[in-house]
Write a protein that holds these residues in place. Structure first.
Motif, PDB file in Angstrom:
ATOM      1  N   PHE A 168      22.723 -40.105  67.954  1.00  0.00           N
ATOM      2  CA  PHE A 168      23.989 -40.501  67.340  1.00  0.00           C
ATOM      3  C   PHE A 168      24.034 -40.132  65.867  1.00  0.00           C
ATOM      4  O   PHE A 168      25.074 -39.715  65.359  1.00  0.00           O
ATOM      5  CB  PHE A 168      24.255 -41.996  67.547  1.00  0.00           C
ATOM      6  CG  PHE A 168      24.786 -42.300  68.913  1.00  0.00           C
ATOM      7  CD1 PHE A 168      26.136 -42.173  69.197  1.00  0.00           C
ATOM      8  CD2 PHE A 168      23.933 -42.699  69.931  1.00  0.00           C
ATOM      9  CE1 PHE A 168      26.627 -42.441  70.465  1.00  0.00           C
ATOM     10  CE2 PHE A 168      24.413 -42.965  71.200  1.00  0.00           C
ATOM     11  CZ  PHE A 168      25.765 -42.833  71.471  1.00  0.00           C
TER      12      PHE A 168
ATOM     13  N   THR B  84      32.850 -41.288  62.784  1.00  0.00           N
ATOM     14  CA  THR B  84      31.802 -40.677  61.965  1.00  0.00           C
ATOM     15  C   THR B  84      30.975 -41.746  61.264  1.00  0.00           C
ATOM     16  O   THR B  84      29.742 -41.674  61.243  1.00  0.00           O
ATOM     17  CB  THR B  84      32.427 -39.703  60.943  1.00  0.00           C
ATOM     18  OG1 THR B  84      33.193 -38.722  61.652  1.00  0.00           O
ATOM     19  CG2 THR B  84      31.359 -39.023  60.118  1.00  0.00           C
TER      20      THR B  84
ATOM     21  N   ASN C 246      29.675 -45.270  72.917  1.00  0.00           N
ATOM     22  CA  ASN C 246      29.326 -44.243  73.896  1.00  0.00           C
ATOM     23  C   ASN C 246      30.369 -44.191  75.012  1.00  0.00           C
ATOM     24  O   ASN C 246      30.779 -43.103  75.445  1.00  0.00           O
ATOM     25  CB  ASN C 246      27.927 -44.535  74.453  1.00  0.00           C
ATOM     26  CG  ASN C 246      27.386 -43.440  75.315  1.00  0.00           C
ATOM     27  OD1 ASN C 246      27.489 -42.261  75.000  1.00  0.00           O
ATOM     28  ND2 ASN C 246      26.780 -43.824  76.425  1.00  0.00           N
TER      29      ASN C 246
ATOM     30  N   GLU D 222      28.634 -43.396  63.717  1.00  0.00           N
ATOM     31  CA  GLU D 222      27.486 -42.563  64.089  1.00  0.00           C
ATOM     32  C   GLU D 222      26.480 -42.397  62.956  1.00  0.00           C
ATOM     33  O   GLU D 222      25.326 -42.045  63.207  1.00  0.00           O
ATOM     34  CB  GLU D 222      27.967 -41.192  64.567  1.00  0.00           C
ATOM     35  CG  GLU D 222      28.593 -41.243  65.932  1.00  0.00           C
ATOM     36  CD  GLU D 222      28.978 -39.891  66.466  1.00  0.00           C
ATOM     37  OE1 GLU D 222      28.809 -39.675  67.680  1.00  0.00           O
ATOM     38  OE2 GLU D 222      29.454 -39.038  65.678  1.00  0.00           O
TER      39      GLU D 222
ATOM     40  N   HIS E 218      25.192 -38.892  78.370  1.00  0.00           N
ATOM     41  CA  HIS E 218      25.803 -40.157  77.953  1.00  0.00           C
ATOM     42  C   HIS E 218      25.365 -41.316  78.852  1.00  0.00           C
ATOM     43  O   HIS E 218      25.210 -42.440  78.375  1.00  0.00           O
ATOM     44  CB  HIS E 218      27.329 -40.035  77.908  1.00  0.00           C
ATOM     45  CG  HIS E 218      27.799 -39.290  76.705  1.00  0.00           C
ATOM     46  ND1 HIS E 218      28.138 -39.915  75.531  1.00  0.00           N
ATOM     47  CD2 HIS E 218      27.951 -37.972  76.477  1.00  0.00           C
ATOM     48  CE1 HIS E 218      28.494 -39.022  74.639  1.00  0.00           C
ATOM     49  NE2 HIS E 218      28.389 -37.819  75.192  1.00  0.00           N
TER      50      HIS E 218
ATOM     51  N   LYS F  23      29.418 -34.167  62.244  1.00  0.00           N
ATOM     52  CA  LYS F  23      30.832 -34.448  61.980  1.00  0.00           C
ATOM     53  C   LYS F  23      31.100 -34.485  60.472  1.00  0.00           C
ATOM     54  O   LYS F  23      32.079 -33.927  59.989  1.00  0.00           O
ATOM     55  CB  LYS F  23      31.253 -35.780  62.605  1.00  0.00           C
ATOM     56  CG  LYS F  23      31.472 -35.725  64.107  1.00  0.00           C
ATOM     57  CD  LYS F  23      31.869 -37.092  64.630  1.00  0.00           C
ATOM     58  CE  LYS F  23      32.137 -37.081  66.107  1.00  0.00           C
ATOM     59  NZ  LYS F  23      30.928 -36.914  66.917  1.00  0.00           N
TER      60      LYS F  23
ATOM     61  N   ARG G 213      22.512 -37.584  64.355  1.00  0.00           N
ATOM     62  CA  ARG G 213      22.746 -36.134  64.263  1.00  0.00           C
ATOM     63  C   ARG G 213      24.212 -35.795  64.529  1.00  0.00           C
ATOM     64  O   ARG G 213      24.782 -34.931  63.861  1.00  0.00           O
ATOM     65  CB  ARG G 213      21.858 -35.376  65.246  1.00  0.00           C
ATOM     66  CG  ARG G 213      20.538 -34.975  64.620  1.00  0.00           C
ATOM     67  CD  ARG G 213      19.746 -34.096  65.559  1.00  0.00           C
ATOM     68  NE  ARG G 213      18.735 -34.975  66.127  1.00  0.00           N
ATOM     69  CZ  ARG G 213      18.242 -34.896  67.338  1.00  0.00           C
ATOM     70  NH1 ARG G 213      18.616 -33.960  68.153  1.00  0.00           N
ATOM     71  NH2 ARG G 213      17.334 -35.739  67.757  1.00  0.00           N
ATOM     72  N   SER G 214      24.792 -36.459  65.500  1.00  0.00           N
ATOM     73  CA  SER G 214      26.201 -36.221  65.804  1.00  0.00           C
ATOM     74  C   SER G 214      27.081 -36.608  64.616  1.00  0.00           C
ATOM     75  O   SER G 214      28.005 -35.874  64.249  1.00  0.00           O
ATOM     76  CB  SER G 214      26.608 -37.008  67.049  1.00  0.00           C
ATOM     77  OG  SER G 214      27.969 -36.843  67.317  1.00  0.00           O
TER      78      SER G 214
ATOM     79  N   THR H 203      35.859 -31.598  62.371  1.00  0.00           N
ATOM     80  CA  THR H 203      35.930 -32.951  62.920  1.00  0.00           C
ATOM     81  C   THR H 203      37.383 -33.416  62.994  1.00  0.00           C
ATOM     82  O   THR H 203      37.824 -33.948  64.021  1.00  0.00           O
ATOM     83  CB  THR H 203      35.092 -33.921  62.060  1.00  0.00           C
ATOM     84  OG1 THR H 203      33.737 -33.498  62.115  1.00  0.00           O
ATOM     85  CG2 THR H 203      35.217 -35.353  62.536  1.00  0.00           C
TER      86      THR H 203
END
Length: 152
Positions: free
Chosen positions: A35, A72, A99, A75, A117, A42, A37-38, A49
């Protein structure tokens, strides 16, 4: 036969004493890294994004721009708490719900990424149900603030 079964139970208990804390730590690290890294991706490509939230993602109930900022932020912030094992159950629940929203909001994800997921959701449920384990700030706080037991 009883002695053999008792040895088996002792072996299982010894194995669990070692492996369960490691499993809880591994699931926290794994999901937090995914999460974070995601969120970092973003944040570092903000124009992309915003484009994705405006035209691709279908976040329910929120305006796309607000969803981009909140998603963002979630995360980038929630995984830090999960990694540290601080208020683990609370933040595991929030990431679990996040999620689910991610899966609902991006149907194009289903053919290729739905399995991931599901795996992350299972890892989050593990920490939601069993907590962070002994290698966490939750454990340190519980030791510091545990009510004193009076012998009686």
């Amino acid at each position: 036969m009883t002695t053999l079964y008792q040895r088996y139970l002792s072996s299982v208990a010894a194995m669990q004493a070692i492996l369960i804390p490691l499993l809880l730590l591994l699931t926290r690290i794994w999901v937090a890294a995914i999460f974070w890294r995601s969120g970092y991706l973003k944040f570092s490509s903000w124009d992309s994004t915003l484009y994705l939230f405006e035209l691709e993602y279908q976040v329910p109930l929120l305006p796309w721009e607000l969803a981009a900022y909140l998603g963002t932020a979630a995360e980038l912030i929630l995984p830090v708490f999960l990694l540290l094992g601080l208020f683990t159950r609370l933040f595991a629940l929030q990431l679990f719900l996040f999620n689910i929203i991610a899966v609902i909001s991006y149907p194009a994800l289903w053919p290729g990424g739905f399995y991931d997921h599901q795996l992350w959701g299972l890892m989050l449920l593990i920490n939601l149900l069993w907590g962070a384990g002994p290698y966490s700030l939750d454990k340190l706080l519980s030791l510091k603030f545990a009510p004193n037991k009076k012998s009686g």
